[in-house]
Write an enzyme that holds these catalytic residues in place. Structure first.
Site, PDB file in Angstrom:
ATOM      1  N   HIS A   1       1.754   4.669  -2.823  1.00  0.00           N
ATOM      2  CA  HIS A   1       1.935   6.119  -2.679  1.00  0.00           C
ATOM      3  C   HIS A   1       3.282   6.545  -3.261  1.00  0.00           C
ATOM      4  CE1 HIS A   1      -1.577   7.099  -0.330  1.00  0.00           C
ATOM      5  NE2 HIS A   1      -1.267   6.282   0.670  1.00  0.00           N
TER       6      HIS A   1
ATOM      7  N   HIS B   1       3.139   6.742  -6.957  1.00  0.00           N
ATOM      8  CA  HIS B   1       2.411   7.943  -7.357  1.00  0.00           C
ATOM      9  C   HIS B   1       3.349   9.154  -7.334  1.00  0.00           C
ATOM     10  CE1 HIS B   1      -1.644  10.317  -6.783  1.00  0.00           C
ATOM     11  NE2 HIS B   1      -1.093  10.524  -7.959  1.00  0.00           N
TER      12      HIS B   1
ATOM     13  N   HIS C   1       0.836  -1.208   0.000  1.00  0.00           N
ATOM     14  CA  HIS C   1       0.000   0.000   0.000  1.00  0.00           C
ATOM     15  C   HIS C   1       0.873   1.261   0.000  1.00  0.00           C
ATOM     16  CE1 HIS C   1      -3.492   2.548   1.231  1.00  0.00           C
ATOM     17  NE2 HIS C   1      -2.531   3.253   1.818  1.00  0.00           N
ATOM     18  N   GLU C   2       1.787   1.352   0.937  1.00  0.00           N
ATOM     19  CA  GLU C   2       2.609   2.563   1.035  1.00  0.00           C
ATOM     20  C   GLU C   2       3.497   2.730  -0.185  1.00  0.00           C
ATOM     21  OE1 GLU C   2       2.036   4.864   3.056  1.00  0.00           O
ATOM     22  OE2 GLU C   2       0.644   3.726   4.301  1.00  0.00           O
TER      23      GLU C   2
END
Length: 676
Positions: free
Chosen positions: A467, A470, A463-464
């Site tokens: 980021h 992105h 998940h991290e």
């Protein structure tokens, strides 16, 4: 002594020169940065010629580089490796920085120039990104209060400064009380059920505090602790849960009750001053949701089904346990049900999740397979802490993409949770590269022991890193749009999408390898994991929705209503009862006094963003499956339309271009077992 913040770094990717940075550099650099930006803004507003994009927006985007350079390092360190001195410095500068931001946002001359550009957008011949920059800056300044009279602006500035102090104090109190409430274990037999690595980590944590011969269970940010699923000693489980739920609510110097009540009151007053009914209306106005009513409609539609599913799960747990299930029992017996019904014991999976292999053959390998990027460790580059590692990231053609820093382990100086932030963000205007940081809070075993992750920690890692991708992929012209500078209720979407690769067949088989035997995780275990994916979703969705609705309850109060609230625990209990999420066995993921996301982070009235973004995420996962799954073509399309845009365009329009339509909610309902 020269100050390393006063000029751009000469290191690769402009990595901050951490070896040269000392505590005494921060204050003078912040002060110099504030003065520098004041002069730069004055140079814009003292102009007497008509506003143009080039003489207004460009110098505005170029301003404040010294301040940005120091604050990104400062706030990163205050979160990841704080100290009493750093916390005091943060509290000292919070109102000063707030006042500085307000001076810019409230500047009538600057606002007039930007308003002129906004009123004449059609005739300016701007690029799409330039046009969007004018629109976003005008909206931001309007919402900030630039159009208010001087008296209202003065009061607004007072509110903002006080809020900055309170939010800093909330985080400081929480970190201190989290450390104070760590659970000391005198007899290692009480840790029965934990792995050797987990026991080693508890021993090391105790030793680090001078508690030789003992073990220490440090607390994580959410209410539930990952070890509750394994510990066989019910009393120890109860002690850990009680400690977790007591944080910053014990009537000590670190109690956050009065702090958060004042935050709520001041946010409500500020919202009304700006013309909004409440703080939630103020926040959602600048998001994709637009109104609290739309947020409430979604959350309240999901809550009854989630609560119903949680009660059904609870009946199974109590049948297995033979007694009433308390909050500290739920994770333990949930794992027993998962084992009995699906033959899956997630605690027993840890030997397959050795951290380095998860990183290299899992997280990195998935990104290489989907996007073609590669990673190489730069041991010659120093991070802000000895445990921080740096990796150079390159595109498929070998061109530079950026630096990725990883800070894996928990420590007393690091706040709880997991997060990503930027040290420098790509933009063409200033020719900046990209450096992103991932922080996790994995317990560090004793020297020589492997770092084995839990199933949930692996998911958090993916998940991290979503980021981080992105931040790395965003390619923009203007600094305002760099990286993850998107609407708050959109920012979780790319990170949630990246979670899909955790159990993707071509990925999981390579990284989920037993750290002793070298055997890959058996395919039948993976099949059973997938079959069990909706088990526990009643609990997981309920605890999340409870927190999201609690956030909304605090922030939909008017100023008068907020002033009448004096009892935090009573307000919280009533708010959860109203939506049917007051099951004592299913505590909210974060209670108010340790709800850092909304009282010291950037998610006030915005914690709904996770499930709001998950609608897009679940719909995107379906798109990948429908179009061949893990392919470079699919990765390139997602990078082009979503990740690469950064904040330089409307995210929902970008999603429509990517998907060919708006997102639908049905995939989310199926994923969370709510479809019926």
């Amino acid at each position: 002594m020269s100050n390393p913040f006063l000029s751009p770094s000469t290191l690769p990717y402009q990595l901050p020169p951490f070896a040269e940075i000392a505590l005494e550099h921060y204050a003078p650099a912040i002060e110099a940065g504030i003065e520098e930006q004041r002069r730069e803004i004055a140079n814009i507003t003292r102009r007497r010629d008509m506003a143009t994009f080039e003489n207004t927006m460009v110098p505005l985007e170029q301003s404040g580089q010294t301040l940005i350079r120091v604050l990104r390092v400062f706030f990163n360190q205050s979160s990841a490796d704080s100290s009493d001195e750093l916390a005091e410095l943060e509290e000292r500068f919070a109102p000063i920085l707030s006042a500085h931001d307000d001076a810019i946002e409230f500047d009538s001359a600057l606002y007039a120039r930007i308003r002129h550009l906004h009123e004449n957008l059609e005739s300016l011949g701007l690029t799409d990104e330039q046009r969007y920059l004018v629109e976003r800056r005008f909206t931001r300044m309007t919402l900030a209060g630039a159009g208010l009279d001087d008296e209202a602006k003065a009061r607004l500035s007072e509110l903002n400064q006080r809020l900055s102090v309170l939010q800093t104090r909330f985080e400081k109190n929480l970190l201190a009380d989290t450390n104070d409430l760590a659970v000391v274990i005198d007899d290692v037999a009480e840790l029965d059920g934990l792995t050797a690595g987990e026991i080693s980590a508890a021993a090391q944590a105790a030793a680090d505090r001078g508690l030789e011969g003992k073990h220490l269970v440090t607390l994580v940010l959410p209410t539930g602790h990952p070890w509750l699923a394994s510990l066989t000693n019910r009393e120890v489980r109860a002690r850990i849960m009680a400690a977790s739920r007591a944080r910053a609510a014990r009537g000590t110097a670190n109690d956050n009750s009065d702090v958060l009540l004042e935050i709520v009151r001041l946010r409500a007053e500020r919202a009304e001053l700006l013309g909004f009914e409440n703080h939630a209306a103020f926040v959602t106005a600048d998001g994709t949701a637009k109104t609290p009513a739309r947020v409430a409609e979604m959350l309240e539609k999901l809550a009854p089904a989630a609560a119903r599913n949680a009660r059904a799960e609870q009946e199974k747990l109590e049948a297995l346990a033979g007694h009433r299930i308390e909050a500290h029992d739920w994770p333990f017996y949930s794992e027993r049900v998962r084992t009995a019904e699906f033959d899956v014991d997630t605690a027993a999976l840890r030997p397959y999740f050795e951290a380095e292999r998860v990183l290299q053959q899992g997280v990195f390998a998935a990104a290489t397979a989907v996007y073609g990027i590669t990673f190489s460790e730069r041991t010659d580059l120093q991070g802000y802490h000895p445990e921080v590692r740096a990796f150079e990231v390159r595109n498929e053609d070998g061109s530079e993409l950026g630096l990725y820093l990883l800070d894996l382990y928990t420590r007393d100086t690091k706040r709880g949770g997991a997060w990503m932030n930027e040290l420098i963000g790509q933009n063409e205007l200033l020719d900046h590269p990209t450096i992103v940081v991932n922080n996790l809070n994995v317990s560090k075993p004793a020297a020589g022991e492997p770092t084995l992750l839990t199933f949930d920690e692996v998911n958090t890692f993916f998940h991290e890193f979503g980021h981080a991708l992105h931040g790395l992929f965003a390619h923009v012209v203007y600094p305002s749009f760099t990286g993850t500078n998107v609407y708050r209720d959109f920012v979780e979407f790319p990170s949630q999408v990246n979670e899909m690769w955790m159990l993707w067949p071509e990925i999981v088989g390579d990284y989920a390898v037993h750290h002793v035997t070298g055997e890959p995780i058996p395919g039948e275990i993976l099949d059973r994991i997938r079959a069990s994916e909706t088990w526990g979703e009643g609990f997981a969705t309920s605890e999340y929705l409870a927190a999201a609705l609690l956030d909304q309850a605090w922030h939909t109060l008017s100023a008068a209503e907020a002033a009448a609230v004096t009892d935090v625990a009573a307000f919280e209990a009533a708010a959860l009862a109203r939506v049917g999420l007051d099951n004592p066995a299913v505590p909210t993921r974060y209670s108010s006094t340790y709800f850092a996301h909304v009282f010291s982070g950037g998610y006030s009235a915005g914690y709904y963003s996770y499930i709001w973004s998950e609608v897009l995420d679940a719909d995107t996962v379906e798109w990948f499956k429908e179009n061949g799954g893990l392919t470079r073509a699919n990765g390139d399309r997602f990078r082009q339309y979503v990740l690469g845009l950064g904040g330089a365009g409307d995210p929902l329009e970008a999603y429509r271009e990517f998907r060919g339509r708006d997102a639908v909610i049905e995939p989310l309902l199926t994923r969370r077992g709510l479809a019926a």
